[in-house]
Structures are given as C-alpha cells and as structure tokens.
Scaffold this motif. Structure first.
Motif, PDB file in Angstrom:
ATOM      1  N   MET A  83       0.849  -1.196   0.000  1.00 19.73           N
ATOM      2  CA  MET A  83       0.000   0.000   0.000  1.00 19.73           C
ATOM      3  C   MET A  83       0.883   1.244   0.000  1.00 19.73           C
ATOM      4  N   THR A  84       0.577   2.147  -0.853  1.00 25.29           N
ATOM      5  CA  THR A  84       1.374   3.375  -0.921  1.00 25.29           C
ATOM      6  C   THR A  84       0.522   4.562  -0.512  1.00 25.29           C
ATOM      7  N   LEU A  85       1.042   5.344   0.394  1.00 25.06           N
ATOM      8  CA  LEU A  85       0.350   6.570   0.784  1.00 25.06           C
ATOM      9  C   LEU A  85       1.176   7.741   0.313  1.00 25.06           C
ATOM     10  N   ARG A  86       0.556   8.611  -0.433  1.00 31.39           N
ATOM     11  CA  ARG A  86       1.263   9.786  -0.897  1.00 31.39           C
ATOM     12  C   ARG A  86       0.510  11.011  -0.423  1.00 31.39           C
ATOM     13  N   ALA A  87       1.182  11.838   0.318  1.00 29.22           N
ATOM     14  CA  ALA A  87       0.536  13.062   0.775  1.00 29.22           C
ATOM     15  C   ALA A  87       0.677  14.111  -0.305  1.00 29.22           C
ATOM     16  N   GLN A  88      -0.440  14.461  -0.915  1.00 35.42           N
ATOM     17  CA  GLN A  88      -0.437  15.545  -1.884  1.00 35.42           C
ATOM     18  C   GLN A  88      -0.570  16.841  -1.111  1.00 35.42           C
ATOM     19  N   ASP A  89       0.509  17.543  -0.997  1.00 37.43           N
ATOM     20  CA  ASP A  89       0.485  18.756  -0.192  1.00 37.43           C
ATOM     21  C   ASP A  89      -0.188  19.871  -0.961  1.00 37.43           C
ATOM     22  N   PRO A  90      -1.365  20.298  -0.525  1.00 33.10           N
ATOM     23  CA  PRO A  90      -2.057  21.347  -1.272  1.00 33.10           C
ATOM     24  C   PRO A  90      -1.349  22.700  -1.138  1.00 33.10           C
ATOM     25  N   GLN A  91      -0.712  22.912  -0.011  1.00 29.92           N
ATOM     26  CA  GLN A  91       0.085  24.126   0.153  1.00 29.92           C
ATOM     27  C   GLN A  91       1.530  23.690   0.003  1.00 29.92           C
ATOM     28  N   ARG A 106       5.178  22.981   0.483  1.00 28.04           N
ATOM     29  CA  ARG A 106       5.897  23.006   1.753  1.00 28.04           C
ATOM     30  C   ARG A 106       6.851  24.189   1.780  1.00 28.04           C
ATOM     31  N   ARG A 107       6.874  24.833   2.910  1.00 27.19           N
ATOM     32  CA  ARG A 107       7.746  25.998   3.028  1.00 27.19           C
ATOM     33  C   ARG A 107       9.197  25.587   2.918  1.00 27.19           C
TER      34      ARG A 107
END
Lengths: 381, 253
Positions: A1-9, A11-12
């Motif tokens: 299982m792959t989890l990918r966080a699509q960062d809407p903002q 990353r600073r």
C-alpha cells in the motif's frame, strides 16, 4: 500500500522565514468578512432584543402571577384587595377587607405564593447547574436522588425528634442531601462516570433513601405523624410561613447571584471537565462549590415544601429553547420561568379538587412526566 | 520567543507507567509532530504538556516557567488544546463553541465584548467555518467539528496550540485541508498524528514515542527511517526521498 501526501500548500522552504502575523486579530480581513460582521451585528442586536424583552417582561409576569394567584380561591378577592392588604401591612395605605380576609391574604396566600415562586426558581436553577456540570440533560435534584436524601434527613428530624424547629429541619435535610449526592457521584464514578451511569446511580439513591424514609416512618412514627410526613413527601406548600419565605428567598437569591457571577465558567463545562480546565477554569473548586450550593438550595427547598419533582428537569430545557445555552441569560430566565410555573401549578393544586388539596408534587409530576418523555426522546436523537 | 519544553517527565497513574522520562522541546513558531503507535502515550503526553495532568515527576515549562506554578487562567491565554473528538450534551451553536475560547479573557459574569466578537469572527474565518457560525454544532460533519474546535482554540489567542490526532476519522481531503490549516497558523503547534506521510509532509520536526519514551526526535527526513519504523511500528517500510519524504508500507514484520 502506498500513501502519498499531496500537499495542497507547497511546503515551506526550510530557510525561508515564516510569515507570522501574530494573533488571529492581526489577520487582514477581506470585504466579505466585513459584510458578515455587519449582518452578525444585526443578528446579535435582534437576539438581544428578543431575549431582552423576554427578560424584561418575565419579572412583570412573575409579579402578575403572584398578584393573580392570590386572588384565586374560595374567598372572593380581587387584585386591588391584595394590593390594599399589602399596602396596609407595609404602612402605605389601608385595607377595607375584614380581618379574616386580610389574614387569608397576608398570612396564608401571600407567603404561600411567594414560596412557590422561590421554590420553583430554586429547583429550576439547580436543574440548570446539574445538567451543565454533569453534562447530563436528565440531571435534576429529584432524578439524582438529592431530594430523596433531603427528605430522609428532614423526616429523621421530624420523627426521631433530633434537633427542633426550622433550622434543625433544614440542617437535617442538608445533611441528607449531601449524603445522597455524595453517594450518587461516588457510585457513578465507580461505575465509569458516563451519562447513563449517573442516572442509574441516581435511581439507586432515590430507591435507597425512599426506603430509608419509609423505614423510619413505619418503625417510629405515629399515625398523625405518618399522614403529615407522607403529604409533605409528595410536596406541599400549604404550611408556608414568612420565615420559610425569608430563609428560602435568601438562599435561592444568593445561589442565583453566585451562579450568574460564574456563568462563563458554567459555559466552559459544555465539553467536559478537561475542556473547562483548558479554558482556565479551576474545575475542582468550581465543581465543589456549585455542587454544594445545589445541595444547599435543594435542602432548604425540600425542608420547607417537600420533594417537588420535574421542575428542575423540564424548565431548563424550555428556557434553553427560549434564550439559548449561555448561562448568563439562561440562569435568570430559568429562575423566572420556574417561579411562574410553580406559582400556577400550586394554585391549581390547591383549587382543582376544592375543598381538598392536591400535593403540589403530584401536580408537577402530572405535568412533568409527559415533558420528561419528550426530553428523553430528544436526548436519544 | 515561546517555547514549550518537557524535562524528564514521568507519569504513572495508579502505578501504571504511561509516560516514561520524556524530555522534548517545541520551538517557537514550529509545527511539531508527535508520532507513535496506539497506546504509546501521545494523548497522555499532550494532556501533561497542556497542564491538564500533573506529571508524577519532572517539569513542563513554558518559556522557562514551570506550568505547575502558573494559574489556569493565565495558562489558558497562552496555550490552547484541541482534544480528540470532544462531545457535548448541549445544543450549542457553532458560535457558542467558538465563543468558549474567550472564557479565559473575560470575567465569568461578563458578556462578550465587541472585541471578543471580532476575535470570534476572525478565528472562525481563519478556520474556514465563518459561514457555519449560526448552525448547530451537532449538525456538523467530523471535519467541520474539528475546524470549530480549532476556531475555539484560536479564539483563545494562544501562543502554543496542542492538537490530539485532529485528522482522526476524516477523509483524505479533509485530512490534508486540516493540516494545511494547522500549517498556515501563526502559532506554535504540537500535533499528535498517526499518519507518518502526513507528518513528513507537514511537520518541521517530529518526536516518536514508543511505550511512553521518546525514541527519536528531529526533522522528519532524518527521523523517519526504515529501521525506526520497523522497530517502533513493527512494519516493513520503504522510505523514498525523491519528492519530500514518502513512506511506502510493505507489510507487517
């Protein structure tokens, strides 16, 4: 299982300084939120208008209820007659009624009606405090067995003759109220402290103290005492005196003022003890003070008028529907509603089966049980 | 500068050791993740850091001052906490809930002032629930409830915000939106999280708890290694560093 966080903002960048605008008040405000603010002000203004009118009208309604309720009964009296007697007694006029009629107004109906109002207000306030502090819509002094305990305490004084007079009776009721309340809270916390456990513990305490009261009455009281005690256990304002009015009035008014002074703290308990603590409330102390205050008010009321149920349970819900959940308005509103309610229920209780008298606790239960059912159904939702 | 630090904090209610010798420091302005498996002591540590539980030994300090010596009210103006799924039996409007954040700022008998109301509106706007203010709290979705609680916490105007698993029970879109909100907030944040990828994407620093102890702390790219994940969570994982940190779980050990 792959989890990918699509960062809407995005990353600073670690090296880039963070935009800090201090506190929420410091944020720029767009025009749409200004529009919202304006409409909110209008909304608030109208809300204050309605609740303000209610709170302004309610004391007048209480006064009118007192004056009106006194005129109801076998003697043919009008509001003007009542006013005449009161003016005569406080030295501002004279009354043309017979001495017997004057006595009916001043010694019987006036203290009784005032006591009904005070007891109604006090019980309703107790209901608000218990429901808020214990986070239980079904909490009230009667359901939680506090009234039962107070009755046992008072009956012990009357039947077993420990102490004497009104102070002795109140003290006995207070000790009984504290004992049963302590037992309920202990039982509920031992059983897990949830909402339903509290109600179950209250039922257990009610049964226990009713049994204790019956035990004392059956083993120690004579027939005369038994009849008096039973009538009084069902709740009755027929023995109201000016002393009762004074004692109950001072305690209930004091209790109301204390609670209104701590209204913000009561609000903070909406999400439980930890949430209240995180909002800066000294939970242990405030809880202890308010619970003892509730026990004290219940004890004084029970020692003068017996166990009157359902006022504390039902009226807070009615008041919330009228003025909302904020305790600063809710407490006085509930007190006024409670006063008006019990004045008229007691008036009905002493007149509907004239010349006999219905115990006021029976009358409030007849009105209260259907309302209780409604609250239960709402709580389920 | 507002820093929250724990020094050798131990908490053992009724003899059961829950938090074991934890020392950590949350730096001013940072978003810090608190990670660890179920029962590792995250919620307990958050309650201790919020001053809601007194540690059995050790100190929690806000700017060098021990919490133990601070009044509840003063603390509530500097530090706000959002617990897991708070529930109420009362029929509160969203506005009532957000207004609770003003309790530590005004006398208990006083009504909301104009300034209080402005802060409430502002906090609600910031948390994205300004159009929900007159709705019943009980009618909100899980994500909206969390936002309402965050708005309440913002209305406290805290310097430090502690959040206990704010993404619990939220769908993936709401999880991302909520963490983006936390990220945007001007306050220092400590967030307990389950999802390692979310932590890697949104936190400047993470601390990893296991059986009540801090076993690792630092930037997520350094802390979240394959060996640490297998050790703490008991799962095999592959950590990719090509576009930020992305963790791929392969299965239980």
């Amino acid at each position: 299982m792959t989890l990918r966080a699509q960062d809407p903002q995005p990353r600073r960048h670690p090296g880039r300084p963070r935009r800090r605008s201090g506190r929420p008040t410091g944020h720029s405000r767009d025009t749409s939120s200004d529009v919202r603010d304006a409409s909110a002000d209008v909304r608030d203004a109208s809300a204050i208008g309605v609740t303000g009118m209610l709170l302004g009208l309610a004391p007048l309604l209480v006064l009118a209820s007192v004056a009106g309720a006194i005129t109801v009964g076998p003697s043919d009296l009008g509001v003007a007659d009542v006013y005449g007697v009161v003016a005569d007694r406080v030295g501002l006029g004279s009354s043309d009624l017979t001495l017997l009629q004057q006595s009916i107004v001043w010694d019987l109906r006036l203290p009784r009606t005032l006591l009904a109002g005070i007891c109604g207000a006090g019980l309703a306030i107790c209901g608000v405090i218990l429901q808020s502090l214990l986070r239980n819509p079904l909490a009230d002094p009667f359901v939680l067995g506090i009234s039962s305990g107070a009755s046992t305490g008072a009956v012990s004084i009357v039947v077993l003759g420990i102490g004497s007079g009104a102070i002795g009776l109140s003290t006995g009721a207070f000790v009984g109220a504290l004992a049963s309340f302590g037992l309920v809270l202990l039982l509920a916390s031992l059983a897990g402290g949830t909402t339903d456990r509290l109600v179950l513990a209250g039922i257990a305490a009610t049964q226990l103290f009713s049994a204790l009261t019956s035990f004392i009455v059956f083993t120690a009281a004579d027939a005369e005492q038994t009849r008096g005690v039973l009538f009084w256990l069902l709740g009755s304002l027929s023995s109201a005196s000016w002393t009762d009015v004074l004692v109950c009035g001072v305690i209930v008014l004091g209790g109301l003022l204390c609670c209104v002074a701590g209204a913000g703290w009561l609000d903070a308990f909406a999400f439980g003890n930890d949430a209240a603590a995180s909002l800066g409330v000294d939970v242990t102390r405030i809880r202890a003070v308010l619970l003892v205050l509730t026990a004290l008010m219940t004890a004084v009321i029970v020692s003068t008028s017996g166990a009157i149920g359902f006022v504390g349970l039902v009226l807070p819900h009615l008041a919330r529907a009228l003025v909302g959940v904020g305790h600063r308005l809710l407490l006085p509103a509930t007190a006024l509603l409670g006063a008006i309610f019990l004045i008229w229920v007691d008036t009905a209780a002493r007149t509907v089966i004239d010349p006999e008298e219905l115990p006021v606790g029976v009358a409030t239960a007849l009105v209260g049980v259907p309302a209780f059912a409604l609250v239960l159904m709402r709580a389920r939702r | 500068m507002t820093a929250l630090e724990a020094e050798r904090v131990r908490w053992a209610p009724r003899g059961r050791l829950v938090v074991d010798d934890v020392s950590l420091r949350v730096e001013d302005g940072a978003t810090v993740g608190l990670l660890g498996p179920n029962g590792s002591g995250k919620s307990s540590l958050i309650r201790i850091l919020a001053g809601l539980r007194a540690p059995s030994s050790g100190d929690v300090r806000l700017d060098g001052n021990p919490l133990a010596g601070m009044s509840r009210r003063r603390l509530a103006r500097r530090l706000a906490v959002v617990e897991q799924e708070p529930a109420t039996s009362q029929d509160l409007r969203v506005r009532d809930v957000v207004a609770l954040g003003r309790v530590p700022h005004r006398p208990a008998w006083a009504p909301d002032s104009t300034q209080d109301r402005a802060v409430i509106e502002e906090a609600a706007a910031h948390a994205g629930i300004a159009d929900r203010l007159d709705q019943r709290f009980s009618t909100l979705s899980g994500g909206e409830r969390q936002r309402t609680q965050i708005a309440r916490a913002l209305a406290q105007e805290p310097e430090i915000l502690l959040l206990d698993e704010p993404t619990n029970h939220l769908d993936v879109r709401h999880q991302l939106a909520l963490l983006a909100l936390v990220r945007r907030m001007p306050t220092t944040c400590l967030v307990a999280l389950h999802d390692l990828n979310l932590a890697a994407a949104y936190c400047d620093q993470v601390f990893v708890l296991s059986q009540g102890r801090v076993v690792a702390g630092g930037p997520p790219a350094e802390v979240l290694t394959e060996s640490l994940i297998s050790e703490v969570y008991g799962v095999r994982a592959r950590v990719h560093h090509d576009e930020g940190v992305v963790i791929r779980f392969l299965g239980p050990l």
